[in-house]
Design a protein around this motif. Structure first.
Motif, PDB file in Angstrom:
ATOM      1  N   LYS A   1      -5.812   6.306  -0.778  1.00 52.87           N
ATOM      2  CA  LYS A   1      -7.018   6.782  -1.467  1.00 52.87           C
ATOM      3  C   LYS A   1      -6.861   8.245  -1.869  1.00 52.87           C
ATOM      4  N   ILE A   2      -6.285   9.050  -1.002  1.00 53.02           N
ATOM      5  CA  ILE A   2      -6.079  10.468  -1.301  1.00 53.02           C
ATOM      6  C   ILE A   2      -5.192  10.629  -2.536  1.00 53.02           C
ATOM      7  N   LYS A   3      -4.100   9.884  -2.599  1.00 56.83           N
ATOM      8  CA  LYS A   3      -3.172   9.983  -3.740  1.00 56.83           C
ATOM      9  C   LYS A   3      -3.792   9.424  -5.014  1.00 56.83           C
ATOM     10  N   ALA A   4      -4.572   8.367  -4.900  1.00 59.11           N
ATOM     11  CA  ALA A   4      -5.252   7.813  -6.075  1.00 59.11           C
ATOM     12  C   ALA A   4      -6.250   8.831  -6.630  1.00 59.11           C
TER      13      ALA A   4
ATOM     14  N   ALA B   1       0.845  -1.207   0.000  1.00 60.25           N
ATOM     15  CA  ALA B   1       0.000   0.000   0.000  1.00 60.25           C
ATOM     16  C   ALA B   1       0.873   1.248   0.000  1.00 60.25           C
ATOM     17  N   ALA B   2       1.978   1.213   0.721  1.00 60.13           N
ATOM     18  CA  ALA B   2       2.902   2.357   0.734  1.00 60.13           C
ATOM     19  C   ALA B   2       3.541   2.546  -0.639  1.00 60.13           C
ATOM     20  N   VAL B   3       3.886   1.436  -1.298  1.00 65.18           N
ATOM     21  CA  VAL B   3       4.431   1.523  -2.666  1.00 65.18           C
ATOM     22  C   VAL B   3       3.378   2.131  -3.588  1.00 65.18           C
ATOM     23  N   ALA B   4       2.136   1.700  -3.471  1.00 70.95           N
ATOM     24  CA  ALA B   4       1.061   2.230  -4.312  1.00 70.95           C
ATOM     25  C   ALA B   4       0.847   3.719  -4.048  1.00 70.95           C
ATOM     26  N   THR B   5       0.905   4.123  -2.793  1.00 74.59           N
ATOM     27  CA  THR B   5       0.719   5.532  -2.437  1.00 74.59           C
ATOM     28  C   THR B   5       1.785   6.398  -3.099  1.00 74.59           C
TER      29      THR B   5
ATOM     30  N   GLY C   1      -8.056   2.899   2.077  1.00 71.16           N
ATOM     31  CA  GLY C   1      -8.446   4.276   2.376  1.00 71.16           C
ATOM     32  C   GLY C   1      -7.206   5.082   2.710  1.00 71.16           C
ATOM     33  N   GLY C   2      -7.371   6.068   3.519  1.00 71.71           N
ATOM     34  CA  GLY C   2      -6.260   6.864   4.013  1.00 71.71           C
ATOM     35  C   GLY C   2      -5.471   7.569   2.919  1.00 71.71           C
ATOM     36  N   GLU C   3      -4.186   7.645   3.123  1.00 73.78           N
ATOM     37  CA  GLU C   3      -3.287   8.355   2.212  1.00 73.78           C
ATOM     38  C   GLU C   3      -3.284   7.742   0.818  1.00 73.78           C
TER      39      GLU C   3
END
Length: 190
Positions: free
Chosen positions: A114-117, A51-55, A110-112
């Motif tokens: 989702k915000i970046k997506a 998830a961090a990589v995706a963000t 969710g979280g960061e």
């Protein structure tokens, strides 16, 4: 560089080189030049690390889209340049592209993340809106139209990646197919 960033970079390198199955917490620690236990101290589990990589990857895509969006190009040229960016990303980093756009865990996060997506999508949607304002695309809800255009590009990239993009089926390339779609969507000039 922080330890978290080193671990995320290492996970991204492993993902790009060998797909999601290559990203183990032990391999990430080793690739980052840290102990095999280091990832466990910074990420709850492998999913959290991915998830961090995706963000970070969504943030990178948004950063790459911003200058296209702000450029003085015609709106339709901006849209094609953005689609080219996405197509290149999908071809150059297929595993990371799948993580961003084909992974149910990423989609549900969710979280960061989702915000970046959404930030990435909003750049794309804004360019679609510009095309609508320039009468290059039909008057429709911009979110829906942007999603449909992206979904078509994504589907074509998937077909191409699977070796199923055949000229005899009327699909010579992803880019030519997207150009055809955009031409078909253009409101008629009466």
């Amino acid at each position: 560089m922080t330890t978290d960033k080193r671990l995320i970079d290492a996970a991204a390198k492993l993902l790009d080189a060998g797909g999601e199955e290559a990203v183990t917490l032990r391999a990430v620690g080793h690739t980052a030049g840290l102990s095999h236990n280091a990832p466990y101290k910074h990420f709850e589990n492998r999913s959290a690390l991915l998830a961090a990589v995706a963000t970070v990857s969504f943030a990178d895509l948004a950063e790459a889209m911003a200058p296209i969006r702000q450029s003085p190009r015609a709106p339709l040229e901006k849209l094609m340049a953005t689609l080219d960016l996405l197509m290149d990303y999908g071809r150059e980093r297929p595993a990371r592209y799948r993580l961003l756009f084909n992974n149910p865990e990423t989609a549900a996060a969710g979280g960061e993340l989702k915000i970046k997506a959404l930030e990435t999508f909003n750049h794309f949607r804004s360019i679609v809106q510009e095309c609508q304002q320039g009468n290059d695309l039909p008057d429709a809800p911009s979110e829906t139209l942007a999603s449909l255009i992206f979904a078509t590009a994504h589907g074509l990239l998937t077909i191409e990646g699977n070796g199923q993009l055949h000229p005899e089926k009327g699909l010579s390339s992803v880019k030519a197919s997207m150009e055809t779609l955009l031409a078909l969507l253009a409101p008629s000039q009466k």
